[in-house]
Write an enzyme that holds these catalytic residues in place. Structure first.
Site, PDB file in Angstrom:
ATOM      1  CE1 TYR A 102      -4.006   2.077   0.368  1.00  0.00           C
ATOM      2  CE2 TYR A 102      -2.416   3.535   1.411  1.00  0.00           C
ATOM      3  CZ  TYR A 102      -3.642   3.329   0.811  1.00  0.00           C
ATOM      4  OH  TYR A 102      -4.505   4.385   0.633  1.00  0.00           O
TER       5      TYR A 102
ATOM      6  CD  GLN B 222     -11.653   2.717  -0.776  1.00  0.00           C
ATOM      7  OE1 GLN B 222     -11.899   2.611   0.415  1.00  0.00           O
ATOM      8  NE2 GLN B 222     -11.437   3.881  -1.347  1.00  0.00           N
TER       9      GLN B 222
ATOM     10  CG  ASN C 140      -5.911   7.514   5.780  1.00  0.00           C
ATOM     11  OD1 ASN C 140      -6.238   6.339   5.872  1.00  0.00           O
ATOM     12  ND2 ASN C 140      -6.496   8.351   4.948  1.00  0.00           N
TER      13      ASN C 140
ATOM     14  CD  GLN D 171       6.466  12.009  11.487  1.00  0.00           C
ATOM     15  OE1 GLN D 171       5.771  11.558  10.605  1.00  0.00           O
ATOM     16  NE2 GLN D 171       7.773  11.777  11.545  1.00  0.00           N
TER      17      GLN D 171
ATOM     18  CG  HIS E 255       3.778  12.654   7.135  1.00  0.00           C
ATOM     19  ND1 HIS E 255       3.974  12.238   5.849  1.00  0.00           N
ATOM     20  CD2 HIS E 255       5.002  12.696   7.718  1.00  0.00           C
ATOM     21  CE1 HIS E 255       5.270  12.017   5.649  1.00  0.00           C
ATOM     22  NE2 HIS E 255       5.917  12.295   6.771  1.00  0.00           N
TER      23      HIS E 255
ATOM     24  CD  GLU F  70       6.172   6.285  12.125  1.00  0.00           C
ATOM     25  OE1 GLU F  70       5.515   7.300  12.432  1.00  0.00           O
ATOM     26  OE2 GLU F  70       6.253   5.863  10.965  1.00  0.00           O
ATOM     27  CG  HIS F  71       9.915   8.477  12.915  1.00  0.00           C
ATOM     28  ND1 HIS F  71       8.605   8.670  12.548  1.00  0.00           N
ATOM     29  CD2 HIS F  71      10.519   7.872  11.876  1.00  0.00           C
ATOM     30  CE1 HIS F  71       8.421   8.204  11.327  1.00  0.00           C
ATOM     31  NE2 HIS F  71       9.558   7.708  10.897  1.00  0.00           N
TER      32      HIS F  71
ATOM     33  CG  ASP G 208      10.864  10.521   6.904  1.00  0.00           C
ATOM     34  OD1 ASP G 208      10.738   9.590   7.711  1.00  0.00           O
ATOM     35  OD2 ASP G 208      10.393  11.664   7.093  1.00  0.00           O
TER      36      ASP G 208
ATOM     37  CG  HIS H  17       0.170 -37.650  20.219  1.00  0.00           C
ATOM     38  ND1 HIS H  17      -1.186 -37.682  19.995  1.00  0.00           N
ATOM     39  CD2 HIS H  17       0.600 -36.453  19.768  1.00  0.00           C
ATOM     40  CE1 HIS H  17      -1.557 -36.544  19.436  1.00  0.00           C
ATOM     41  NE2 HIS H  17      -0.478 -35.769  19.281  1.00  0.00           N
TER      42      HIS H  17
HETATM   43  N1  LIG Z   1       4.170   4.798   9.673  1.00  0.00           N
HETATM   44  C1  LIG Z   1       4.764   4.931   8.510  1.00  0.00           C
HETATM   45  O1  LIG Z   1       5.693   4.201   8.251  1.00  0.00           O
HETATM   46  C2  LIG Z   1       4.326   5.992   7.508  1.00  0.00           C
HETATM   47  C3  LIG Z   1       3.115   6.588   7.662  1.00  0.00           C
HETATM   48  N2  LIG Z   1       2.645   7.456   6.725  1.00  0.00           N
HETATM   49  C4  LIG Z   1       1.290   7.933   6.986  1.00  0.00           C
HETATM   50  O2  LIG Z   1       0.480   7.622   5.852  1.00  0.00           O
HETATM   51  C5  LIG Z   1      -0.653   8.453   5.898  1.00  0.00           C
HETATM   52  C6  LIG Z   1      -1.015   8.941   4.528  1.00  0.00           C
HETATM   53  O3  LIG Z   1      -2.327   9.432   4.616  1.00  0.00           O
HETATM   54  P1  LIG Z   1      -3.105  10.040   3.397  1.00  0.00           P
HETATM   55  O4  LIG Z   1      -2.285  11.105   2.781  1.00  0.00           O
HETATM   56  O5  LIG Z   1      -4.453  10.385   3.899  1.00  0.00           O
HETATM   57  O6  LIG Z   1      -3.186   8.880   2.306  1.00  0.00           O
HETATM   58  P2  LIG Z   1      -3.779   7.390   2.362  1.00  0.00           P
HETATM   59  O7  LIG Z   1      -3.501   6.809   1.015  1.00  0.00           O
HETATM   60  O8  LIG Z   1      -3.324   6.650   3.553  1.00  0.00           O
HETATM   61  O9  LIG Z   1      -5.357   7.582   2.515  1.00  0.00           O
HETATM   62  C7  LIG Z   1      -6.150   8.075   1.484  1.00  0.00           C
HETATM   63  C8  LIG Z   1      -7.400   7.224   1.387  1.00  0.00           C
HETATM   64  O10 LIG Z   1      -8.143   7.324   2.597  1.00  0.00           O
HETATM   65  C9  LIG Z   1      -9.494   7.066   2.327  1.00  0.00           C
HETATM   66  N3  LIG Z   1     -10.340   8.048   3.015  1.00  0.00           N
HETATM   67  C10 LIG Z   1     -10.136   9.363   3.151  1.00  0.00           C
HETATM   68  N4  LIG Z   1     -11.176   9.934   3.803  1.00  0.00           N
HETATM   69  C11 LIG Z   1     -12.065   8.947   4.068  1.00  0.00           C
HETATM   70  C12 LIG Z   1     -13.327   8.886   4.713  1.00  0.00           C
HETATM   71  N5  LIG Z   1     -13.881   9.964   5.230  1.00  0.00           N
HETATM   72  N6  LIG Z   1     -13.930   7.689   4.828  1.00  0.00           N
HETATM   73  C13 LIG Z   1     -13.365   6.556   4.322  1.00  0.00           C
HETATM   74  N7  LIG Z   1     -12.167   6.566   3.685  1.00  0.00           N
HETATM   75  C14 LIG Z   1     -11.517   7.733   3.567  1.00  0.00           C
HETATM   76  C15 LIG Z   1      -9.696   7.207   0.836  1.00  0.00           C
HETATM   77  O11 LIG Z   1     -10.041   5.972   0.321  1.00  0.00           O
HETATM   78  C16 LIG Z   1      -8.345   7.653   0.301  1.00  0.00           C
HETATM   79  O12 LIG Z   1      -8.035   6.974  -0.895  1.00  0.00           O
HETATM   80  C17 LIG Z   1      -0.349   9.571   6.893  1.00  0.00           C
HETATM   81  O13 LIG Z   1      -1.046   9.281   8.073  1.00  0.00           O
HETATM   82  C18 LIG Z   1       1.135   9.424   7.126  1.00  0.00           C
HETATM   83  O14 LIG Z   1       1.475   9.846   8.413  1.00  0.00           O
HETATM   84  C19 LIG Z   1       3.338   7.790   5.607  1.00  0.00           C
HETATM   85  C20 LIG Z   1       4.576   7.220   5.387  1.00  0.00           C
HETATM   86  C21 LIG Z   1       5.172   6.285   6.329  1.00  0.00           C
HETATM   87  N1  LIG Z   2       7.719  10.215   7.971  1.00  0.00           N
HETATM   88  C1  LIG Z   2       7.074   9.154   7.254  1.00  0.00           C
HETATM   89  C2  LIG Z   2       7.827   8.704   6.024  1.00  0.00           C
HETATM   90  C3  LIG Z   2       7.933   9.713   4.934  1.00  0.00           C
HETATM   91  C4  LIG Z   2       7.827   9.520   3.603  1.00  0.00           C
HETATM   92  N2  LIG Z   2       8.018  10.694   3.014  1.00  0.00           N
HETATM   93  C5  LIG Z   2       8.268  11.596   3.922  1.00  0.00           C
HETATM   94  N3  LIG Z   2       8.209  11.009   5.103  1.00  0.00           N
HETATM   95  C6  LIG Z   2       6.938   8.003   8.230  1.00  0.00           C
HETATM   96  O1  LIG Z   2       6.072   7.996   9.017  1.00  0.00           O
HETATM   97  O2  LIG Z   2       7.723   7.098   8.269  1.00  0.00           O
HETATM   98 ZN   LIG Z   3       8.029  12.057   6.908  1.00  0.00          ZN
END
Ligand SMILES: NC(=O)C1=CN([C@@H]2O[C@H](COP(=O)(O)OP(=O)(O)OC[C@H]3O[C@@H](n4cnc5c(N)ncnc54)[C@H](O)[C@@H]3O)[C@@H](O)[C@H]2O)C=CC1
Ligand SMILES: N[C@@H](Cc1c[nH]c[nH+]1)C(=O)O
Ligand SMILES: [Zn+2]
Length: 430
Positions: A130, A191, A214, A259, A262, A327-328, A361, A420
């Site tokens: 994903y 989905q 998210n 952070q 995001h 996480e970080h 990152d 057994h």
């Molecule tokens: N822990 C990690 O390693 C990392 C975490 N992240 C995190 O990834 C996340 C990215 O989030 P997004 O930019 O939002 O992209 P995303 O791709 O995670 O979410 C977007 C999708 O959320 C769904 N969505 C949005 N609103 C909705 C609603 N009201 N009801 C149902 N579904 C809904 C939609 O289907 C949309 O396609 C951030 O939280 C970021 O912090 C990013 C990189 C690394």
């Molecule tokens: N900070 C994000 C990773 C990232 C991708 N691009 C920028 N930052 C994480 O939660 O790991």
């Molecule tokens: Zn980042």
């Protein structure tokens, strides 16, 4: 505005609230939405997938246009600059080198008494990755997920990523091609996770789903776990910075905002022994936020899940940090390696004043897909092992079996399982 807390009891309660932000009581509505979406995907496959993609990503697709074509990938190469392509290739190289080193090794021991024991790793056949694409799109996440899967030897690597209103980031497609992804589908959210977990007419069911996202994506991964394997609950993101008087408040503020930008549910936490530094960081966060291109979203994260805590000592900071299991974790202190000794729970640890989280990152090599919301208490960064499982190997000679026959007999009697016991006795009595 970043709030500042001075009382340890208040700090502990607040950290717990932030840590728990994706656990059910704070996200009851989202949990229900995710359950409904997953059920619909299970029952109606592509039809439900197309419906939710239209609803949440405002994109009208057909089963034929779900998959991103080779021609679109070729076009993407025309759209990225030479510098960006080089940066993608550098990141791929570093991530590959790090993950190759971490490839788990098979082993077999032949003991003198006729016992052979071992461990044998095999990759999963199908993996789904994903790549987030809602508020930002992440070529770096393509690399962080696809390369370890490649190194592990996964046969079929499927990627999903939302392209809201039809907007596709060419860098994501180029990164996918560079990192060896074979199939890309333009779907996201719960989905897309459902499609990978249950399979639809167009999207194959996979064995493991990895990748951050998210709250909807993360709750969906939690709900499909068992039907498929997952890496960890990776998102929304969080950073916890432990800083002493030697830290630069401008840098600390920038790292907190890096952070927070995001996601409105991202967490940005400062623990410091220096109250003057805390005051300066609060001012600096506001200064850097003014005119920020993602100001509204970032301010929301800072307001709800941002906090500066003034602590008595670095020991106290380490205790609070371990309780949060970030996480970080950035150690912006005079002697980060000494403080590291006290740290027991964190996804990735960044040591010293010149190691902003952004270096990890994007391209240091270790994975940026990391456990969030307290999951670092029991989970680890995404690695080649995410895409592998191992089998135990056991071989006994007849004399080795004879040596333990009595003990097994006693245990089979204790469990009331005579067959057994027979399976051993019949062999040693031959
Ligand atoms: N822990 C990690 O390693 C990392 C975490 N992240 C995190 O990834 C996340 C990215 O989030 P997004 O930019 O939002 O992209 P995303 O791709 O995670 O979410 C977007 C999708 O959320 C769904 N969505 C949005 N609103 C909705 C609603 N009201 N009801 C149902 N579904 C809904 C939609 O289907 C949309 O396609 C951030 O939280 C970021 O912090 C990013 C990189 C690394
Ligand atoms: N900070 C994000 C990773 C990232 C991708 N691009 C920028 N930052 C994480 O939660 O790991
Ligand atoms: Zn980042």
């Amino acid at each position: 505005m970043l709030r500042t807390l001075y009382k340890i009891s208040e700090a502990q309660a607040e950290l717990q609230r932030i840590c728990d932000r994706i656990h059910t009581d704070q996200v009851v509505e989202q949990e229900a939405t995710v359950r409904e979406i997953l059920n619909a995907i299970r029952q109606s496959g592509d039809e439900a997938l197309l419906h939710y993609t239209a609803k949440f990503d405002e994109q009208t697709l057909t089963p034929q246009t779900l998959r991103i074509s080779g021609a679109e990938i070729d076009t993407a190469y025309q759209q990225v600059s030479g510098d960006l392509l080089q940066a993608i290739r550098l990141a791929c190289k570093n991530v590959k080198a790090f993950h190759q080193q971490r490839l788990p090794k098979n082993w077999v021991t032949f003991e003198e008494n006729g016992v052979v024991l071992g461990k044998r790793y095999t990759p999963v056949a199908n993996a789904g990755i994903y790549v987030p694409g809602g508020r930002a799109s992440y070529p770096s996440t393509v690399i962080m997920n696809a390369i370890p899967a490649q190194v592990a030897g996964v046969e079929r690597l499927v990627m999903v990523t939302p392209t809201p209103k039809g907007h596709t980031n060419p860098a994501v497609l180029v990164a996918a091609q560079e990192a060896g992804v074979q199939e890309i589908y333009r779907v996201g959210g719960a989905q897309a996770i459902g499609a990978l977990a249950y399979g639809t007419e167009t999207i194959p069911k996979v064995d493991v789903i990895s990748g951050p996202g998210n709250v909807y994506v993360t709750l969906a991964k939690k709900q499909v776990y068992g039907t498929v394997g997952i890496d960890s609950l990776a998102g929304p993101s969080e950073v916890l910075i432990i800083a002493d008087h030697t830290a630069n408040p401008v840098h600390v503020a920038a790292d907190l905002l890096a952070q927070a930008e995001h996601d409105p549910m991202a967490a940005a936490i400062l623990l410091t022994t220096d109250s003057k530094l805390a005051d300066k960081v609060v001012v600096e966060v506001d200064r850097q936020l003014a005119g920020h291109p993602r100001q509204i979203l970032t301010e929301k994260a800072i307001a709800h899940y941002g906090i500066a805590i003034v602590v008595e000592s670095l020991e106290e900071a380490a205790q609070l940090s371990n309780q949060f299991a970030p996480e970080h974790l950035e150690l912006e202190v005079e002697d980060p390696w000494a403080l590291l000794e006290k740290i027991t729970q964190a996804g990735a640890i960044f040591l010293g004043h010149d190691t902003p989280e952004a270096v990890g990152d994007y391209l240091a090599g270790p994975n940026h897909t990391l456990p969030t919301s307290g999951a670092a208490r029991y989970a680890s960064p995404l690695s080649t092992e995410t895409f592998m499982k191992h089998s135990s190997l056991i071989q006994y000679s007849k004399s080795a079996l004879l040596n333990v026959a009595g003990a097994i007999d006693a245990l089979t009697n204790a469990e009331g399982l005579p067959s057994h016991g027979d399976s051993v006795r019949l062999r040693v009595e031959e």
